[in-house]
Design a protein around this motif. Structure first.
Motif, PDB file in Angstrom:
ATOM      1  N   CYS A  71       0.816  -1.219   0.000  1.00 17.43           N
ATOM      2  CA  CYS A  71       0.000   0.000   0.000  1.00 17.43           C
ATOM      3  C   CYS A  71       0.849   1.269   0.000  1.00 17.43           C
ATOM      4  N   ASP A  74       3.337   2.572  -5.518  1.00 16.87           N
ATOM      5  CA  ASP A  74       2.326   3.022  -6.479  1.00 16.87           C
ATOM      6  C   ASP A  74       2.982   3.285  -7.820  1.00 16.87           C
ATOM      7  N   ARG A  81       4.663   6.033  -2.145  1.00 14.87           N
ATOM      8  CA  ARG A  81       3.597   6.991  -1.810  1.00 14.87           C
ATOM      9  C   ARG A  81       4.123   7.828  -0.652  1.00 14.87           C
ATOM     10  N   ASP A 309      -5.160  -1.759  -1.056  1.00 15.41           N
ATOM     11  CA  ASP A 309      -4.803  -0.518  -0.364  1.00 15.41           C
ATOM     12  C   ASP A 309      -5.386  -0.484   1.036  1.00 15.41           C
ATOM     13  N   THR A 313      -9.269   4.299  -0.681  1.00 13.77           N
ATOM     14  CA  THR A 313     -10.003   3.549  -1.688  1.00 13.77           C
ATOM     15  C   THR A 313      -9.079   2.553  -2.369  1.00 13.77           C
ATOM     16  N   SER A 314      -9.515   1.309  -2.453  1.00  3.76           N
ATOM     17  CA  SER A 314      -8.659   0.264  -2.989  1.00  3.76           C
ATOM     18  C   SER A 314      -8.349   0.503  -4.455  1.00  3.76           C
ATOM     19  N   THR A 315      -7.092   0.236  -4.820  1.00  2.00           N
ATOM     20  CA  THR A 315      -6.645   0.374  -6.208  1.00  2.00           C
ATOM     21  C   THR A 315      -6.547  -0.975  -6.906  1.00  2.00           C
ATOM     22  N   GLY A 316      -6.983  -2.049  -6.234  1.00  2.00           N
ATOM     23  CA  GLY A 316      -6.910  -3.362  -6.843  1.00  2.00           C
ATOM     24  C   GLY A 316      -6.952  -4.455  -5.792  1.00  2.00           C
ATOM     25  N   ASP A 343      -2.519  -1.665 -17.949  1.00  2.82           N
ATOM     26  CA  ASP A 343      -3.352  -1.149 -16.881  1.00  2.82           C
ATOM     27  C   ASP A 343      -4.334  -2.193 -16.344  1.00  2.82           C
ATOM     28  N   ASP A 344      -4.776  -3.104 -17.199  1.00  3.68           N
ATOM     29  CA  ASP A 344      -5.718  -4.124 -16.757  1.00  3.68           C
ATOM     30  C   ASP A 344      -5.022  -5.475 -16.580  1.00  3.68           C
ATOM     31  N   LYS A 360      -5.204  -4.911 -10.814  1.00  6.87           N
ATOM     32  CA  LYS A 360      -6.037  -3.729 -10.643  1.00  6.87           C
ATOM     33  C   LYS A 360      -7.520  -4.073 -10.630  1.00  6.87           C
ATOM     34  N   HIS A 362     -10.893  -5.717  -8.932  1.00 10.48           N
ATOM     35  CA  HIS A 362     -11.384  -5.723  -7.554  1.00 10.48           C
ATOM     36  C   HIS A 362     -12.118  -7.022  -7.262  1.00 10.48           C
TER      37      HIS A 362
END
Length: 371
Positions: A71, A74, A81, A309, A313-316, A343-344, A360, A362
């Motif tokens: 977490c 990034d 982060r 994360d 808010t969760s990023t994945g 990205d996917d 990424k 959810h």
């Protein structure tokens, strides 16, 4: 894949002043800065084998520790982060920095060999699993095991900008490890220092000849570099001693404290002890992990997906999976069909009985790994 900046260095050696073992004479840049794609799942998997403070390993505890490291990372290129990291307690920052250091050495070595052979796979074995030794006895942090080669590795992680020149800390750490390497027949050795900031991740990689064993030259994509390099060092297999004779030692040597002590266990002995402990950790994780009734490579797997994360808010999603038994690493060709991270996409691999996946997507995206 996530991108890091790689800086490569070679060291030369001279006879030691205080004991029979050699010490560092000079350290040289051997290539311009490179962009190297790494698989983040390799950086996480080695930390899944961390030695517990006491007692057995529990799945939920280890999963939470790995999520904590993730977490704070990034982006692409990979970066820290910075704002939430600086707001964290000092012991959390130390834990994350040390975990990043161990993970970046693992991911960098793996990426280096995959740069020349996309199917390459290397097992990373933390030497702490071989048992504790006296604080005065030095041995490397990791052993990398691949057919025909066992490479020793030393890792350091820092949450600061990379230095503009080789530091005294880097030189001193190399000097402390050379006795172990030479005691075991000039065993192949690599050292990395990972520097994580909000602008990116820089890994300084130190080897005797400026490259890892079996490498044919620089790896990654070149970047403009303001620093002078000595790329001719790539043509040499060994840089064990300079051509000239060393200068007479000063009255008070630069490095003090008497002879350097070392763990005299060979790489083979360490590997055997570590392999037993790795099996114990896998058994403990498997026994305490939830059972989603999933199979990977024909083997039953326990574990669950968790939000990536912990800070917002969760990023994945992140998966720590544990297999009932080991499977062939050939399955990685299915989990990692491309050498590019989209990205996917998903960063995933199987090592021993561990299945690590970062995506990424959810929820519970089992379709990414399950049979």
């Amino acid at each position: 894949m996530a991108w890091i900046t790689l800086r490569q260095f070679a060291w030369t050696e001279r006879p030691g002043y205080v004991d029979p073992y050699p010490e560092v004479d000079g350290i040289h840049r051997v290539a311009a800065d490179r962009l190297l794609p790494i698989d983040l799942s390799y950086a996480i998997s080695v930390n899944a084998l961390a030695v517990p403070a006491s007692g057995p390993v529990r799945y939920e505890t280890r999963q939470h520790e790995l999520r904590l490291v993730l977490c704070y990372l990034d982006g692409n290129p990979l970066r820290l982060r910075d704002e939430p990291f600086r707001a964290s307690a000092a012991h959390i920052r130390r834990f994350v920095s040390e975990s990043i250091g161990l993970g970046m050495l693992t991911a960098t070595v793996q990426a280096a060999y995959q740069w020349q052979d996309p199917a390459a796979h290397i097992d990373a074995l933390p030497t702490a699993l071989a048992g504790q030794v006296s604080a005065t006895k030095n041995r490397p942090d990791l052993l990398f095991d691949r057919p025909g080669l066992t490479l020793a590795g030393e890792a350091r992680g820092r949450s600061e900008a990379p230095p503009t020149r080789v530091t005294a800390q880097q030189r001193d750490r190399l000097n402390s490890l050379l006795p172990w390497s030479h005691h075991h027949g000039t065993h192949p050795l690599a050292m990395s220092w990972a520097y994580a900031t909000g602008l990116g991740m820089t890994v300084d990689l130190f080897t005797r000849s400026g490259r890892l064993p079996g490498m044919l030259g620089p790896i990654g994509q070149p970047l403009p570099s303001p620093m002078p390099t000595q790329t001719d060092l790539f043509d040499q297999d060994q840089l064990d001693a300079p051509a000239r004779q060393p200068e007479p030692p000063p009255v008070t040597p630069a490095r003090r404290g008497g002879t350097r002590d070392l763990d005299r266990s060979s790489a083979r002995e360490l590997t055997l002890r570590i392999s037993q402990r790795v099996g114990d950790i896998a058994d403990q994780l498997y026994a305490t992990a939830p059972d989603p009734d999933i199979r990977v490579g024909g083997q039953r797997m326990r574990g669950t997906w968790a939000a990536l994360d912990l800070l917002g808010t969760s990023t994945g999603s992140f998966l720590l999976g544990v297999l009932e038994g080991p499977i062939s690493t050939e399955i990685n060709a299915r989990l990692r069909p491309s050498n590019q991270f989209e990205d996917d996409g998903v960063s995933a691999h199987v090592s021993g009985r561990l299945v690590i996946a970062i995506t990424k997507e959810h929820g519970q995206p089992w379709h990414l790994v399950a049979d």
